[in-house]
Design an enzyme around this catalytic site. Structure first.
Site, PDB file in Angstrom:
ATOM      1  N   GLU A 185       0.858  -1.182   0.000  1.00 15.10           N
ATOM      2  CA  GLU A 185       0.000   0.000   0.000  1.00 15.10           C
ATOM      3  C   GLU A 185       0.898   1.236   0.000  1.00 15.10           C
ATOM      4  O   GLU A 185       1.746   1.394   0.871  1.00 15.10           O
ATOM      5  CB  GLU A 185      -0.907  -0.012   1.236  1.00 15.10           C
ATOM      6  CG  GLU A 185      -1.867   1.155   1.243  1.00 15.10           C
ATOM      7  CD  GLU A 185      -3.049   0.962   2.188  1.00 15.10           C
ATOM      8  OE1 GLU A 185      -3.237  -0.148   2.687  1.00 15.10           O
ATOM      9  OE2 GLU A 185      -3.773   1.944   2.416  1.00 15.10           O
ATOM     10  N   ASN A 215      -2.884  -1.574   7.839  1.00 15.84           N
ATOM     11  CA  ASN A 215      -4.264  -1.886   7.446  1.00 15.84           C
ATOM     12  C   ASN A 215      -4.379  -3.399   7.351  1.00 15.84           C
ATOM     13  O   ASN A 215      -4.238  -3.987   6.288  1.00 15.84           O
ATOM     14  CB  ASN A 215      -4.603  -1.240   6.104  1.00 15.84           C
ATOM     15  CG  ASN A 215      -4.720   0.267   6.244  1.00 15.84           C
ATOM     16  OD1 ASN A 215      -5.088   0.776   7.296  1.00 15.84           O
ATOM     17  ND2 ASN A 215      -4.388   0.980   5.188  1.00 15.84           N
ATOM     18  N   LYS A 265      -2.781   0.243  14.338  1.00 12.91           N
ATOM     19  CA  LYS A 265      -3.615   1.337  13.836  1.00 12.91           C
ATOM     20  C   LYS A 265      -5.023   0.999  14.320  1.00 12.91           C
ATOM     21  O   LYS A 265      -5.633   0.034  13.850  1.00 12.91           O
ATOM     22  CB  LYS A 265      -3.544   1.371  12.316  1.00 12.91           C
ATOM     23  CG  LYS A 265      -4.514   2.341  11.649  1.00 12.91           C
ATOM     24  CD  LYS A 265      -4.239   2.402  10.151  1.00 12.91           C
ATOM     25  CE  LYS A 265      -5.233   3.253   9.399  1.00 12.91           C
ATOM     26  NZ  LYS A 265      -4.892   3.400   7.968  1.00 12.91           N
ATOM     27  N   GLU A 271      -9.665   4.810   9.949  1.00  9.46           N
ATOM     28  CA  GLU A 271      -9.899   4.362   8.573  1.00  9.46           C
ATOM     29  C   GLU A 271     -10.411   2.923   8.517  1.00  9.46           C
ATOM     30  O   GLU A 271      -9.900   2.086   7.767  1.00  9.46           O
ATOM     31  CB  GLU A 271      -8.624   4.509   7.738  1.00  9.46           C
ATOM     32  CG  GLU A 271      -8.174   5.948   7.625  1.00  9.46           C
ATOM     33  CD  GLU A 271      -7.035   6.165   6.622  1.00  9.46           C
ATOM     34  OE1 GLU A 271      -6.168   5.299   6.522  1.00  9.46           O
ATOM     35  OE2 GLU A 271      -7.054   7.214   5.949  1.00  9.46           O
ATOM     36  N   ARG A 326      -0.459   4.068  16.849  1.00  7.96           N
ATOM     37  CA  ARG A 326      -0.471   5.224  15.942  1.00  7.96           C
ATOM     38  C   ARG A 326      -1.505   6.277  16.351  1.00  7.96           C
ATOM     39  O   ARG A 326      -2.614   5.943  16.777  1.00  7.96           O
ATOM     40  CB  ARG A 326      -0.697   4.768  14.504  1.00  7.96           C
ATOM     41  CG  ARG A 326       0.484   3.955  14.021  1.00  7.96           C
ATOM     42  CD  ARG A 326       0.310   3.466  12.624  1.00  7.96           C
ATOM     43  NE  ARG A 326       0.656   4.443  11.620  1.00  7.96           N
ATOM     44  CZ  ARG A 326      -0.150   4.796  10.625  1.00  7.96           C
ATOM     45  NH1 ARG A 326      -1.356   4.289  10.512  1.00  7.96           N
ATOM     46  NH2 ARG A 326       0.248   5.667   9.725  1.00  7.96           N
ATOM     47  N   ARG A 374      -9.899  17.906  10.024  1.00  5.92           N
ATOM     48  CA  ARG A 374      -9.146  16.710  10.396  1.00  5.92           C
ATOM     49  C   ARG A 374      -7.866  17.042  11.174  1.00  5.92           C
ATOM     50  O   ARG A 374      -7.390  16.249  11.983  1.00  5.92           O
ATOM     51  CB  ARG A 374      -8.881  15.981   9.092  1.00  5.92           C
ATOM     52  CG  ARG A 374      -7.656  15.213   8.941  1.00  5.92           C
ATOM     53  CD  ARG A 374      -7.648  14.627   7.541  1.00  5.92           C
ATOM     54  NE  ARG A 374      -6.684  13.553   7.504  1.00  5.92           N
ATOM     55  CZ  ARG A 374      -6.480  12.773   6.450  1.00  5.92           C
ATOM     56  NH1 ARG A 374      -7.182  12.939   5.349  1.00  5.92           N
ATOM     57  NH2 ARG A 374      -5.593  11.823   6.489  1.00  5.92           N
ATOM     58  N   LYS A 417       2.463  11.022  12.886  1.00  6.22           N
ATOM     59  CA  LYS A 417       2.935  11.476  11.563  1.00  6.22           C
ATOM     60  C   LYS A 417       3.505  12.886  11.677  1.00  6.22           C
ATOM     61  O   LYS A 417       3.075  13.656  12.529  1.00  6.22           O
ATOM     62  CB  LYS A 417       1.782  11.481  10.554  1.00  6.22           C
ATOM     63  CG  LYS A 417       1.356  10.095  10.101  1.00  6.22           C
ATOM     64  CD  LYS A 417       0.448  10.152   8.874  1.00  6.22           C
ATOM     65  CE  LYS A 417      -0.081   8.749   8.588  1.00  6.22           C
ATOM     66  NZ  LYS A 417      -0.800   8.619   7.318  1.00  6.22           N
ATOM     67  N   ASP A 469      -1.563  14.362   6.288  1.00  2.94           N
ATOM     68  CA  ASP A 469      -1.162  13.025   5.823  1.00  2.94           C
ATOM     69  C   ASP A 469      -0.047  13.121   4.794  1.00  2.94           C
ATOM     70  O   ASP A 469      -0.288  12.932   3.600  1.00  2.94           O
ATOM     71  CB  ASP A 469      -2.383  12.312   5.208  1.00  2.94           C
ATOM     72  CG  ASP A 469      -2.079  10.865   4.839  1.00  2.94           C
ATOM     73  OD1 ASP A 469      -1.111  10.318   5.377  1.00  2.94           O
ATOM     74  OD2 ASP A 469      -2.822  10.298   4.012  1.00  2.94           O
ATOM     75  N   GLU A 511       3.979   8.916  -1.539  1.00  3.68           N
ATOM     76  CA  GLU A 511       2.529   8.855  -1.796  1.00  3.68           C
ATOM     77  C   GLU A 511       1.983  10.138  -2.428  1.00  3.68           C
ATOM     78  O   GLU A 511       1.203  10.081  -3.370  1.00  3.68           O
ATOM     79  CB  GLU A 511       1.808   8.566  -0.479  1.00  3.68           C
ATOM     80  CG  GLU A 511       0.301   8.621  -0.584  1.00  3.68           C
ATOM     81  CD  GLU A 511      -0.394   8.267   0.726  1.00  3.68           C
ATOM     82  OE1 GLU A 511       0.288   7.944   1.704  1.00  3.68           O
ATOM     83  OE2 GLU A 511      -1.634   8.326   0.751  1.00  3.68           O
ATOM     84  N   TRP A 554     -11.942  17.593  -3.072  1.00  9.18           N
ATOM     85  CA  TRP A 554     -11.851  17.779  -1.621  1.00  9.18           C
ATOM     86  C   TRP A 554     -11.754  19.263  -1.279  1.00  9.18           C
ATOM     87  O   TRP A 554     -10.727  19.709  -0.750  1.00  9.18           O
ATOM     88  CB  TRP A 554     -10.609  17.069  -1.062  1.00  9.18           C
ATOM     89  CG  TRP A 554     -10.576  15.606  -1.314  1.00  9.18           C
ATOM     90  CD1 TRP A 554      -9.959  14.968  -2.341  1.00  9.18           C
ATOM     91  CD2 TRP A 554     -11.193  14.587  -0.522  1.00  9.18           C
ATOM     92  NE1 TRP A 554     -10.146  13.615  -2.241  1.00  9.18           N
ATOM     93  CE2 TRP A 554     -10.902  13.352  -1.133  1.00  9.18           C
ATOM     94  CE3 TRP A 554     -11.965  14.606   0.659  1.00  9.18           C
ATOM     95  CZ2 TRP A 554     -11.357  12.146  -0.618  1.00  9.18           C
ATOM     96  CZ3 TRP A 554     -12.405  13.401   1.168  1.00  9.18           C
ATOM     97  CH2 TRP A 554     -12.106  12.187   0.538  1.00  9.18           C
TER      98      TRP A 554
END
Ligand code: GCV
Length: 688
Positions: free
Chosen positions: A167, A209, A302, A306, A339, A349, A373, A378, A406, A550
């Site tokens: 991922e 995940n 995590k 999500e 996390r 957020r 993070k 993100d 990413e 967004w």
């Protein structure tokens, strides 16, 4: 390494003017006893010394009797020569992983000593010495003392077991073939070598995940497997072989676990962290793991994020969840990395991680690290640093950075993250008054730095040969955050592309200028972010421009742009300590490169130099493209100076990067124009 690149461990023949001095001290090598790490040292010297020196060095396991000079690798207890050559109290005082390198004269011969108090330190010391040889540094007067700045320097693999996908990985499918374990692939060892050579000391082998594959795998049969199944006994048994490869390089293995594992792997009907049966299940599982993998590092979790399960499912909080797992790892010396990446219930957020975790400061068990993070959103091309840094003095914290790209052009754009990381580490949080940079945090036992991994099956490992620099720089910076970006880059370039000055200078310039270029074309450079196309589940994109998807992230309206995160907005700025909070709260004082992250301003608001916001956004988008073209031209100037395979690969990617930068520029500037109605002063935007 044939099927794949050797990266910075190329070991090419050193120039003649160095050869004598190196051979004198390294013709023979003594490597003490057969601990796993020392067998790795011996193997590395066997690979490196003949290639570097063109000799066939003798490798001794017992103190050598040769009358010639030699290299000795061991603790002071291993050999009188070592004990007599270095101050043993200094060695004893070194932090785990620390080492000394010293040129000495022994029996009238020129020798070298690599020593440490731990076997892991001997691995790092050996790689340091090989780096010096690789970069043709003088070794006649070596007197090096090194210690890692942070105890934990971890790599988080977002590899999805059984699916072989990664991922957010852009270097091809996962190198880890779980289905075939305990069979090992040479690539595992080469990966461990790369990581150890830059001081990484822990790897989390699977994606956080743990309940979803990143995308369905080519082999539908594997889609039945989920990441949490790694905790099944037969999987854990297979895992021991992988762990043993990394152990030789001083790297502790970790696993991401699914919070609902007691139900998914066990057959309980709850995963409530306060339930006695649940606790007993985790205890038995931890005991089983440590029986198989005694140096197991712990769990990464995590939770309640999500779609992943967590303590909230049972009316508990993050402390209840993390401490329940910590308790079963504690007797074995293991740790929970929990996390702080949570969002969803707040309109902005950015505010949520702090709101959720800061009130819990002091309540986490001693062997819990809260992993944060670098920024509140993100891994955007540029974000302000997280407000949690410096806000939880009673809690062990870890800084999570993204090595993979990413949001920075994925495996296609040449975006170097080290300048961004330096900016983050240098940021003054004012946590203990002025002079409390982010990099000074995470220094306690149990704290550290974590990088989200980037490697895959590609020949280049990282999807782009220049992106190898991000992996290298991550490790070097997690070892020594004070090292200058220039020196780290120079080391990488020299080892990876050789000593040619034109190549070195050009690649260094490309890397150092690449991040700002990416910010310009992907954001307009005033603190906007996340204008990426999101895409469908499994096909999440985060690469193409789509500012309309967004609007909450950039706040564009007909009147203005930016998000009000001051006290009249979401209040995020107020989560920092003064004077940082005041600085971000005020339009006049807020640094321009984050202005629209904190403020919603009219399109025609004037910046310090009199340029309007919208004009600056236009200008930066255009400048980002021009800069990318310049970087491409720089690379093209290396035609014939870099081997064909790497030259072509990077050149092709630069063509796509320029095309993509133009796409970004056009979509963003049109979007800004359509909302603002303000034409570009230079007539480049709008109707044509
Ligand atoms: C591993 C973002 C990314 C996800 C990632 C997540 C996280 O949402 O898009 O791919 O999941 O962050 O860090 O947990």
């Amino acid at each position: 390494m044939n099927e794949y690149d050797s990266c910075w461990l190329r070991y090419e023949r050193v120039p003649d003017d160095r050869l004598d001095a190196y051979r004198r001290r390294c013709r023979h090598a003594y490597v003490a006893e057969e601990a796993p790490e020392l067998s790795a040292v011996r193997d590395e010297l066997r690979r490196a010394l003949p290639a570097l020196l063109g000799t066939d060095p003798h490798l001794w396991q017992h103190p050598p009797t040769t009358a010639e000079g030699f290299l000795a690798v061991g603790t002071p207890d291993d050999m009188a020569m070592i004990a007599e050559s270095v101050p043993t109290d200094v060695v004893d005082d070194l932090a785990d992983g620390g080492y000394l390198l010293k040129s000495v004269t022994w029996n009238g011969q020129d020798c070298l000593v690599v020593t440490a108090s731990t076997d892991r330190g001997l691995v790092y010391g050996t790689f340091h010495l090989l780096r010096l040889l690789n970069t043709h540094d003088p070794i006649a007067d070596l007197d090096v003392r090194e210690e890692p700045a942070y105890e934990n320097r971890l790599l988080d693999q977002w590899d999805t077991p059984f699916h072989r996908s990664v991922e957010r990985g852009y270097g091809g499918e996962s190198i880890f073939d779980w289905e075939r374990l305990p069979d090992l692939r040479p690539r595992y060892e080469d990966y461990a070598r790369l990581l150890a050579s830059v001081g990484v000391n822990g790897v989390v082998f699977n994606n956080v995940n743990t309940t979803k594959p990143a995308r369905p795998s080519a082999n539908a049969a594997f889609d039945a497997f989920e990441g949490w199944q790694l905790l099944e006994s037969r999987r854990l048994e297979a895992f021991t072989s992988l762990a043993s490869v990394f152990r030789r390089y001083g790297i502790r293995p970790y696993l991401s676990v699914n919070f609902a594992a007691p139900m998914l792997v066990g057959d309980l009907d709850t995963a409530d962290p306060l339930d006695e049966e649940v606790r007993a299940w985790w205890r038995a599982k931890a005991d089983e793991i440590y029986e198989l993998v005694p140096d197991f590092g712990g769990f990464l979790v995590k939770a309640d994020s999500e779609g992943q399960p967590g303590p909230y499912d049972y009316g508990r909080d993050h402390v209840d969840g993390a401490n329940a797992l910590a308790r079963v790892l504690e007797p074995h010396g293991g740790r929970v990395w929990w996390r702080a990446f949570v969002y969803g219930t707040h309109e902005d957020r950015a505010v949520q991680a702090y709101d959720t975790f800061e009130p819990l400061d002091g309540d986490f068990a001693d062997n819990v690290t809260v992993q944060v993070k670098n920024g509140p959103i993100d891994f955007q091309p540029r974000e302000p640093v997280s407000t949690l840094f410096g806000a939880m003095p009673e809690t062990d914290l870890g800084l999570e950075l993204q090595i993979t790209g990413e949001y920075t052009g994925q495996g296609v754009h040449a975006t170097y993250h080290l300048p961004m990381w330096k900016e983050i580490l240098d940021f003054d949080t004012h946590a203990d008054g002025p002079g409390s940079p982010v990099g000074s945090l995470f220094r306690d036992d149990g704290e550290g730095i974590v990088g989200v991994g980037s490697v895959g099956e590609d020949h280049s490992w990282t999807g782009h040969y220049l992106a190898q620099a991000n992996l290298y720089a991550f490790g070097r910076m997690a070892w020594d955050p004070e090292a200058s970006a220039e020196s780290v880059t120079e080391e990488w370039v020299h080892q990876t592309f050789g000593a040619d000055e034109q190549v070195g200078d050009t690649v260094t310039r490309i890397l150092h200028d690449s991040w700002e270029a990416c910010i310009d074309y992907e954001t307009g450079g005033l603190g906007l972010m996340h204008m990426m196309h999101n895409g469908e589940e499994y096909l999440e994109n985060h690469y193409d421009p789509a500012p309309e998807e967004w609007p909450g992230y950039h706040g564009a309206t007909e009147e203005g742009i930016g998000v009000n995160r001051t006290s009249t907005g979401s209040g995020y700025a107020g989560q920092y300590r003064d004077p940082v909070a005041q600085r971000y709260e005020s339009v006049a004082d807020c640094p321009e490169d984050l202005l629209l992250f904190f403020h919603h301003l009219p399109w025609t608001h004037e910046l310090d130099d009199g340029t309007t916001v919208v004009q600056r956004l236009y200008d930066n988008c255009f400048a980002g493209v021009e800069e990318t073209k310049r970087l491409r031209a720089e690379w093209q100037s290396l035609d014939g100076k870099v081997d064909e395979r790497r030259f072509r690969h990077v050149a092709e990617r630069f063509d796509e990067q320029v095309a993509q930068a133009e796409r970004w520029r056009d979509v963003l500037t049109d979007y800004f124009y359509n909302h603002s109605g303000v034409p570009d002063e230079q007539g480049r935007v709008g109707d044509d």
